[in-house]
Write a protein that holds these residues in place. Structure first.
Motif, PDB file in Angstrom:
ATOM      1  N   PRO A 119       0.777  -1.246   0.000  1.00 20.68           N
ATOM      2  CA  PRO A 119       0.000   0.000   0.000  1.00 20.68           C
ATOM      3  C   PRO A 119       0.808   1.295   0.000  1.00 20.68           C
ATOM      4  CG  PRO A 119       0.124  -0.858   2.222  1.00 20.68           C
ATOM      5  CD  PRO A 119       0.869  -1.842   1.346  1.00 20.68           C
ATOM      6  N   PHE A 120       2.129   1.220   0.170  1.00 15.77           N
ATOM      7  CA  PHE A 120       2.899   2.451   0.381  1.00 15.77           C
ATOM      8  C   PHE A 120       3.602   2.902  -0.907  1.00 15.77           C
ATOM      9  CE2 PHE A 120       2.995   0.019   4.414  1.00 15.77           C
ATOM     10  CZ  PHE A 120       2.173   0.857   5.148  1.00 15.77           C
ATOM     11  N   HIS A 128       4.689   7.350   4.270  1.00 13.55           N
ATOM     12  CA  HIS A 128       4.840   6.343   3.217  1.00 13.55           C
ATOM     13  C   HIS A 128       6.319   6.131   2.884  1.00 13.55           C
ATOM     14  CE1 HIS A 128       0.764   5.363   1.431  1.00 13.55           C
ATOM     15  NE2 HIS A 128       0.466   6.190   2.415  1.00 13.55           N
ATOM     16  N   ALA A 129       7.080   7.231   2.788  1.00 17.67           N
ATOM     17  CA  ALA A 129       8.510   7.120   2.474  1.00 17.67           C
ATOM     18  C   ALA A 129       9.233   6.306   3.544  1.00 17.67           C
ATOM     19  CB  ALA A 129       9.126   8.510   2.351  1.00 17.67           C
ATOM     20  N   TYR A 130       8.886   6.565   4.818  1.00 19.22           N
ATOM     21  CA  TYR A 130       9.495   5.798   5.904  1.00 19.22           C
ATOM     22  C   TYR A 130       9.172   4.319   5.778  1.00 19.22           C
ATOM     23  CZ  TYR A 130       9.968   3.674  10.506  1.00 19.22           C
ATOM     24  OH  TYR A 130      10.277   2.821  11.530  1.00 19.22           O
ATOM     25  N   TRP A 136      12.588  -1.724   2.306  1.00 21.99           N
ATOM     26  CA  TRP A 136      13.819  -1.935   1.538  1.00 21.99           C
ATOM     27  C   TRP A 136      14.953  -2.435   2.436  1.00 21.99           C
ATOM     28  CZ3 TRP A 136      13.802   3.263  -1.679  1.00 21.99           C
ATOM     29  CH2 TRP A 136      12.847   3.146  -2.702  1.00 21.99           C
ATOM     30  N   LEU A 137      15.093  -1.831   3.603  1.00 22.10           N
ATOM     31  CA  LEU A 137      16.146  -2.255   4.514  1.00 22.10           C
ATOM     32  C   LEU A 137      15.922  -3.705   4.949  1.00 22.10           C
ATOM     33  CD1 LEU A 137      18.642  -1.655   6.227  1.00 22.10           C
ATOM     34  CD2 LEU A 137      17.115  -0.822   8.022  1.00 22.10           C
ATOM     35  N   MET A 212      -6.387  -2.319   8.505  1.00 21.00           N
ATOM     36  CA  MET A 212      -5.654  -2.379   7.250  1.00 21.00           C
ATOM     37  C   MET A 212      -6.479  -3.090   6.191  1.00 21.00           C
ATOM     38  SD  MET A 212      -2.819  -5.379   7.988  1.00 21.00           S
ATOM     39  CE  MET A 212      -1.969  -4.441   9.245  1.00 21.00           C
ATOM     40  N   SER A 213      -6.260  -2.715   4.941  1.00 20.14           N
ATOM     41  CA  SER A 213      -7.027  -3.292   3.842  1.00 20.14           C
ATOM     42  C   SER A 213      -6.502  -4.657   3.411  1.00 20.14           C
ATOM     43  CB  SER A 213      -7.009  -2.340   2.650  1.00 20.14           C
ATOM     44  OG  SER A 213      -5.681  -2.139   2.182  1.00 20.14           O
ATOM     45  N   ARG A 214      -5.292  -5.018   3.843  1.00 22.01           N
ATOM     46  CA  ARG A 214      -4.691  -6.274   3.391  1.00 22.01           C
ATOM     47  C   ARG A 214      -5.545  -7.482   3.754  1.00 22.01           C
ATOM     48  NH1 ARG A 214      -0.902  -9.849   5.854  1.00 22.01           N
ATOM     49  NH2 ARG A 214      -0.507  -8.409   7.589  1.00 22.01           N
TER      50      ARG A 214
END
Length: 392
Positions: A119-120, A128-130, A136-137, A212-214
């Motif tokens: 979703p981000f 969202h960036a965080y 990614w990390l 959450m929509s997941r």
């Protein structure tokens, strides 16, 4: 064997924590010694004479990203200092900057990132960036962790596919499905009044995070609109900050959807409903799905939900598209409209669950431990023989 298990939590009322809890109990019953390198462990384990609990303090630095890295650094340093004390080192995903023998993989961030329902978006907002940077990390750290272990144990074939997609060789992958308490989750007398549910109609159960929509409650609600008015839905999950009560009202379903909020006695709730619906858009291996099978409920789920792989045509309904409300509605009506069919699905679901007990799961982990230990012993033997020859 001398076993080291590295995780955040080891206790019964936690998903991943329960898996490790059951492994520890079975290892102790088999006579092994277990060290727990964790932030928290159940008291009954800590008090056992063959359990050593090494508490890893949780960092107070800001953000979960930094806290998890501090935990991994502390665990890694401790493992490297004590590695020779153990026959088997078992970690859970990326949790320590150290090599391991067994890595139990409950979640793969790369799979979540690429599943199509992530979703981000990096440029949408700071939050969202965080979240994207955090993902990614974790992807990078998990790749490192998987490459520095002997055996990788995904909790489902779905997760195994995500591990292989990272370029990890399949020969090191052994799937062990999560377990379920088949005595706690079993068919039995209904307690609908206790949960505020109506006695007469056919009642579906949805259980999951309502923030959450997941988990995909929205598709369940749109499917419910297309079913008979005699079909009701019980929704179990924390209501605080959930958008779904408003969605229910907007769809005109207020008389047919019953929010129970957080339920502590899930076995009793499952005994009080007629079927379980779980169209999660992304799920590595849903424990709640296994619990529904064990409770003898007909299960309607989707292929994107980890755990669906254990369901056959005679033990549940597995749909292809999690967002196809019409197909979900048809599946619901098939179960609700044929009591004999529903009863057959539930009986076979119970049979499937018997092969997925916590005991069976834990014994499979011990078999992996024994294989690793035997292999390590065999590799050490030539070196010991060579040393002895030099001494002679």
């Amino acid at each position: 064997m001398r076993i080291l298990i590295v995780t955040h939590v080891v206790r019964k009322n936690d998903g991943q924590g329960r898996v490790n809890y059951e492994i520890v109990q079975t290892a102790l019953a088999a006579g092994h010694c277990v060290t727990l390198l964790a932030a928290e462990a159940a008291a009954e384990l800590v008090e056992h004479p063959r359990v050593r609990f090494v508490r890893v303090a949780t960092s107070r630095l800001p953000t979960r990203l930094v806290q998890y890295q501090m935990f991994a650094l502390r665990c890694g340093a401790w493992i490297r200092a004590h590695r020779k004390e153990f026959d088997v080192v078992h970690v859970n995903g990326f949790i320590a900057w150290a090599s391991s023998d067994v890595n139990a993989v409950h979640f793969v961030h790369d799979g979540w990132y690429r599943c199509g329902f992530y979703p981000f978006r990096f440029l949408r907002s700071f939050y969202h960036a965080y979240q994207v940077l955090y993902t990614w990390l974790n992807i990078a750290c998990e790749k490192w962790s998987f490459r520095h272990t002997d055996v990788i144990v995904p909790v489902s074939q779905k997760v195994a596919g995500e591990v292989r997609a990272l370029g990890i060789g399949g020969a090191r992958v052994q799937v062990i499905h999560n377990g379920v308490d088949i005595d706690e989750f079993r068919p039995g007398a209904s307690e609908r009044a206790h949960f505020g549910l109506p006695e007469a109609p056919f009642v579906l159960l949805f259980a999951g995070d309502l923030r959450m929509s997941r988990k995909n409650l929205d598709t369940v609600l749109h499917a419910l609109v297309q079913t008979s008015a005699e079909v009701h839905l019980a929704v179990a999950g924390i209501l605080h900050n959930s958008p779904y009560p408003a969605v229910v009202e907007s769809l005109g379903l207020s008389e047919r959807v019953h929010f129970t909020d957080m339920v502590m006695d899930m076995p009793a709730l499952m005994r009080s409903v007629d079927a379980f619906v779980f169209p999660s858009r992304y799920e590595p291996m849903g424990l709640v799905l296994l619990e529904a099978l064990s409770a003898g409920l007909p299960v309607i789920t989707v292929r994107t939900a980890g755990g669906a792989e254990v369901i056959g045509a005679d033990s549940g309904i597995v749909l292809d598209d999690p967002d196809d409300a019409a197909a979900l509605a048809a599946a619901i009506m098939r179960v609700a409209g044929d009591s004999g069919y529903a009863r057959g699905l539930g009986e076979r679901a119970r049979d499937v669950a018997r092969g997925l007990s916590w005991q069976a799961m834990a014994e499979r982990y011990l078999t992996v431990y024994e294989q690793v230990h035997a292999r390590r012993a065999a590799q050490a033997l030539p070196r010991e023989c060579a040393t002895e020859a030099v001494k002679l």
